[in-house]
Design a protein around this motif. Structure first.
Motif, PDB file in Angstrom:
ATOM      1  N   MET A  54       0.864  -1.251  -0.058  1.00 35.22           N
ATOM      2  CA  MET A  54       0.000   0.167   0.069  1.00 35.22           C
ATOM      3  C   MET A  54       0.812   1.273  -0.090  1.00 35.22           C
ATOM      4  SD  MET A  54      -2.841   0.797   2.703  1.00 35.22           S
ATOM      5  CE  MET A  54      -4.174   1.763   2.413  1.00 35.22           C
ATOM      6  N   ILE A  55       1.859   1.356   0.827  1.00 30.51           N
ATOM      7  CA  ILE A  55       2.790   2.413   0.861  1.00 30.51           C
ATOM      8  C   ILE A  55       3.571   2.620  -0.366  1.00 30.51           C
ATOM      9  CG2 ILE A  55       4.658   3.357   2.168  1.00 30.51           C
ATOM     10  CD1 ILE A  55       2.331   3.344   3.874  1.00 30.51           C
ATOM     11  N   VAL A  56       3.944   1.467  -1.000  1.00 32.88           N
ATOM     12  CA  VAL A  56       4.816   1.248  -2.091  1.00 32.88           C
ATOM     13  C   VAL A  56       3.891   1.955  -3.010  1.00 32.88           C
ATOM     14  CG1 VAL A  56       6.227   0.112  -3.763  1.00 32.88           C
ATOM     15  CG2 VAL A  56       6.563  -0.409  -1.410  1.00 32.88           C
ATOM     16  N   GLU A  57       3.023   1.447  -3.550  1.00 32.55           N
ATOM     17  CA  GLU A  57       2.028   1.972  -4.355  1.00 32.55           C
ATOM     18  C   GLU A  57       1.682   3.248  -4.443  1.00 32.55           C
ATOM     19  OE1 GLU A  57      -1.446   3.353  -6.153  1.00 32.55           O
ATOM     20  OE2 GLU A  57      -1.603   2.897  -4.120  1.00 32.55           O
ATOM     21  N   ALA A  58       1.317   3.942  -3.138  1.00 37.63           N
ATOM     22  CA  ALA A  58       1.322   5.366  -2.968  1.00 37.63           C
ATOM     23  C   ALA A  58       2.351   6.238  -3.427  1.00 37.63           C
ATOM     24  CB  ALA A  58       0.789   5.810  -1.459  1.00 37.63           C
ATOM     25  N   ILE A  59       3.660   5.538  -3.043  1.00 38.22           N
ATOM     26  CA  ILE A  59       4.824   6.425  -3.477  1.00 38.22           C
ATOM     27  C   ILE A  59       4.985   6.223  -4.740  1.00 38.22           C
ATOM     28  CG2 ILE A  59       7.465   6.164  -3.161  1.00 38.22           C
ATOM     29  CD1 ILE A  59       7.103   5.098  -0.415  1.00 38.22           C
ATOM     30  N   LEU A  60       4.786   5.215  -5.512  1.00 34.03           N
ATOM     31  CA  LEU A  60       4.872   5.124  -6.998  1.00 34.03           C
ATOM     32  C   LEU A  60       3.971   6.107  -7.788  1.00 34.03           C
ATOM     33  CD1 LEU A  60       5.729   1.504  -7.576  1.00 34.03           C
ATOM     34  CD2 LEU A  60       7.174   3.333  -7.840  1.00 34.03           C
ATOM     35  N   SER A  61       2.753   5.971  -7.316  1.00 35.61           N
ATOM     36  CA  SER A  61       1.547   7.052  -7.721  1.00 35.61           C
ATOM     37  C   SER A  61       1.876   8.394  -7.589  1.00 35.61           C
ATOM     38  CB  SER A  61       0.029   6.541  -7.198  1.00 35.61           C
ATOM     39  OG  SER A  61      -0.260   5.191  -7.497  1.00 35.61           O
ATOM     40  N   PHE A  62       2.396   8.692  -6.506  1.00 34.69           N
ATOM     41  CA  PHE A  62       2.838  10.086  -6.188  1.00 34.69           C
ATOM     42  C   PHE A  62       3.869  10.655  -7.240  1.00 34.69           C
ATOM     43  CE2 PHE A  62       5.370  13.485  -3.987  1.00 34.69           C
ATOM     44  CZ  PHE A  62       4.238  14.363  -3.802  1.00 34.69           C
ATOM     45  N   ILE A  63       4.748   9.631  -7.523  1.00 32.11           N
ATOM     46  CA  ILE A  63       5.892  10.222  -8.518  1.00 32.11           C
ATOM     47  C   ILE A  63       5.532   9.978  -9.933  1.00 32.11           C
ATOM     48  CG2 ILE A  63       7.652   9.903  -6.837  1.00 32.11           C
ATOM     49  CD1 ILE A  63       8.546   7.387  -8.078  1.00 32.11           C
ATOM     50  N   GLY A  64       4.300   9.309 -10.141  1.00 27.77           N
ATOM     51  CA  GLY A  64       3.714   9.338 -11.541  1.00 27.77           C
ATOM     52  C   GLY A  64       4.060   7.761 -12.162  1.00 27.77           C
ATOM     53  N   ALA A  65       4.578   7.085 -11.406  1.00 27.82           N
ATOM     54  CA  ALA A  65       5.036   5.626 -11.822  1.00 27.82           C
ATOM     55  C   ALA A  65       4.047   4.498 -11.509  1.00 27.82           C
ATOM     56  CB  ALA A  65       6.588   5.302 -11.336  1.00 27.82           C
ATOM     57  N   GLY A  66       3.105   4.757 -10.808  1.00 27.39           N
ATOM     58  CA  GLY A  66       2.344   4.003 -10.026  1.00 27.39           C
ATOM     59  C   GLY A  66       0.755   3.736 -11.175  1.00 27.39           C
ATOM     60  N   THR A  67      -0.203   3.860 -10.304  1.00 32.50           N
ATOM     61  CA  THR A  67      -1.396   3.551 -11.085  1.00 32.50           C
ATOM     62  C   THR A  67      -1.894   4.785 -11.938  1.00 32.50           C
ATOM     63  OG1 THR A  67      -2.637   4.279  -9.376  1.00 32.50           O
ATOM     64  CG2 THR A  67      -2.313   2.076  -9.575  1.00 32.50           C
ATOM     65  N   PRO A  68      -2.775   4.375 -13.060  1.00 28.36           N
ATOM     66  CA  PRO A  68      -2.881   5.832 -13.862  1.00 28.36           C
ATOM     67  C   PRO A  68      -3.656   7.073 -13.124  1.00 28.36           C
ATOM     68  CG  PRO A  68      -3.682   3.792 -14.755  1.00 28.36           C
ATOM     69  CD  PRO A  68      -3.228   3.408 -13.599  1.00 28.36           C
ATOM     70  N   PRO A  69      -3.642   8.045 -13.416  1.00 30.92           N
ATOM     71  CA  PRO A  69      -4.133   9.104 -12.743  1.00 30.92           C
ATOM     72  C   PRO A  69      -5.592   8.829 -12.678  1.00 30.92           C
ATOM     73  CG  PRO A  69      -2.551  10.053 -14.108  1.00 30.92           C
ATOM     74  CD  PRO A  69      -2.787   8.535 -14.636  1.00 30.92           C
ATOM     75  N   ILE A  70      -6.372   8.172 -13.411  1.00 19.71           N
ATOM     76  CA  ILE A  70      -7.775   8.105 -13.294  1.00 19.71           C
ATOM     77  C   ILE A  70      -8.375   7.264 -12.221  1.00 19.71           C
ATOM     78  CG2 ILE A  70      -8.391   8.853 -15.949  1.00 19.71           C
ATOM     79  CD1 ILE A  70      -8.478   5.659 -16.357  1.00 19.71           C
ATOM     80  N   ILE A  71      -7.443   6.442 -11.885  1.00 17.40           N
ATOM     81  CA  ILE A  71      -7.799   5.438 -10.544  1.00 17.40           C
ATOM     82  C   ILE A  71      -7.476   6.337  -9.380  1.00 17.40           C
ATOM     83  CG2 ILE A  71      -7.101   3.225  -9.732  1.00 17.40           C
ATOM     84  CD1 ILE A  71      -6.281   2.286 -12.284  1.00 17.40           C
ATOM     85  N   PRO A  72      -8.535   6.315  -8.484  1.00 22.56           N
ATOM     86  CA  PRO A  72      -8.175   7.217  -7.183  1.00 22.56           C
ATOM     87  C   PRO A  72      -7.286   6.108  -6.051  1.00 22.56           C
ATOM     88  CG  PRO A  72     -10.368   6.295  -7.099  1.00 22.56           C
ATOM     89  CD  PRO A  72      -9.897   5.877  -8.590  1.00 22.56           C
ATOM     90  N   SER A  73      -6.131   6.862  -5.792  1.00 19.16           N
ATOM     91  CA  SER A  73      -5.220   6.245  -4.703  1.00 19.16           C
ATOM     92  C   SER A  73      -4.746   7.245  -3.931  1.00 19.16           C
ATOM     93  CB  SER A  73      -4.140   5.331  -5.582  1.00 19.16           C
ATOM     94  OG  SER A  73      -3.405   6.083  -6.078  1.00 19.16           O
ATOM     95  N   TRP A  74      -4.275   6.812  -2.729  1.00 21.19           N
ATOM     96  CA  TRP A  74      -3.694   7.902  -1.921  1.00 21.19           C
ATOM     97  C   TRP A  74      -2.532   8.692  -2.592  1.00 21.19           C
ATOM     98  CZ3 TRP A  74      -6.561   8.852   1.681  1.00 21.19           C
ATOM     99  CH2 TRP A  74      -7.583   7.802   2.402  1.00 21.19           C
ATOM    100  N   GLY A  75      -1.639   7.913  -3.339  1.00 23.07           N
ATOM    101  CA  GLY A  75      -0.768   8.512  -3.933  1.00 23.07           C
ATOM    102  C   GLY A  75      -1.149   9.683  -5.090  1.00 23.07           C
ATOM    103  N   ASN A  76      -2.285   9.016  -5.968  1.00 18.91           N
ATOM    104  CA  ASN A  76      -2.793  10.071  -6.803  1.00 18.91           C
ATOM    105  C   ASN A  76      -3.443  11.128  -6.404  1.00 18.91           C
ATOM    106  OD1 ASN A  76      -2.076   8.274  -9.128  1.00 18.91           O
ATOM    107  ND2 ASN A  76      -3.657   7.189  -9.260  1.00 18.91           N
ATOM    108  N   ILE A  77      -3.967  11.118  -5.189  1.00 19.67           N
ATOM    109  CA  ILE A  77      -4.563  12.162  -4.731  1.00 19.67           C
ATOM    110  C   ILE A  77      -3.696  13.105  -4.031  1.00 19.67           C
ATOM    111  CG2 ILE A  77      -6.055  12.860  -2.680  1.00 19.67           C
ATOM    112  CD1 ILE A  77      -7.562  10.350  -3.038  1.00 19.67           C
ATOM    113  N   MET A  78      -2.655  12.697  -3.679  1.00 24.24           N
ATOM    114  CA  MET A  78      -1.516  13.546  -3.235  1.00 24.24           C
ATOM    115  C   MET A  78      -1.004  14.378  -4.174  1.00 24.24           C
ATOM    116  SD  MET A  78      -0.062  11.892   0.157  1.00 24.24           S
ATOM    117  CE  MET A  78       0.369  10.141  -0.498  1.00 24.24           C
ATOM    118  N   ALA A  79      -0.578  13.730  -5.402  1.00 30.15           N
ATOM    119  CA  ALA A  79      -0.061  14.087  -6.585  1.00 30.15           C
ATOM    120  C   ALA A  79      -0.644  15.193  -7.118  1.00 30.15           C
ATOM    121  CB  ALA A  79       0.324  12.945  -7.610  1.00 30.15           C
TER     122      ALA A  79
END
Length: 71
Positions: free
Chosen positions: A1-26
Motif C-alpha cells: 500500500m505504501i509502495v503503491e502510494a509512493i509510486l503513484s505520487f511520483i507518476g510511476a504507479g497506477t494511472p491518474p484516473i484511478i483514485p489512490s492515496w498517491g494520486n490524490i496527493m500528486a
C-alpha cells in the motif's frame, strides 16, 4: 500500500484516473500553497494505516495459537 502510494505520487504507479492515496496527493501538489489540506489529509490517513498493521498482527498471533491448540 505504501509502495503503491509512493509510486503513484511520483507518476510511476497506477494511472491518474484511478483514485489512490498517491494520486490524490500528486494532484494536490499543484495546489499546496493554496490549500495544503488536499495533501495533508491523504498523507495522514495513509500514515495512520501503519500502526493498524502492527496492532492487527499483534492481535492475530494469540488467536492463531489458541485455534491451533484446540485442534
Amino acid at each position: 500500500m505504501i509502495v503503491e502510494a509512493i509510486l503513484s505520487f511520483i507518476g510511476a504507479g497506477t494511472p491518474p484516473i484511478i483514485p489512490s492515496w498517491g494520486n490524490i496527493m500528486a494532484e494536490g501538489r499543484a495546489l499546496w500553497q493554496v490549500k495544503p489540506s488536499i495533501v495533508f489529509f491523504p498523507a495522514a490517513f495513509l500514515s495512520s494505516t501503519l500502526p493498524w498493521r502492527g496492532i492487527s498482527s499483534g492481535l492475530r498471533d494469540p488467536v492463531d495459537r489458541r485455534i491451533g491448540q484446540g485442534r
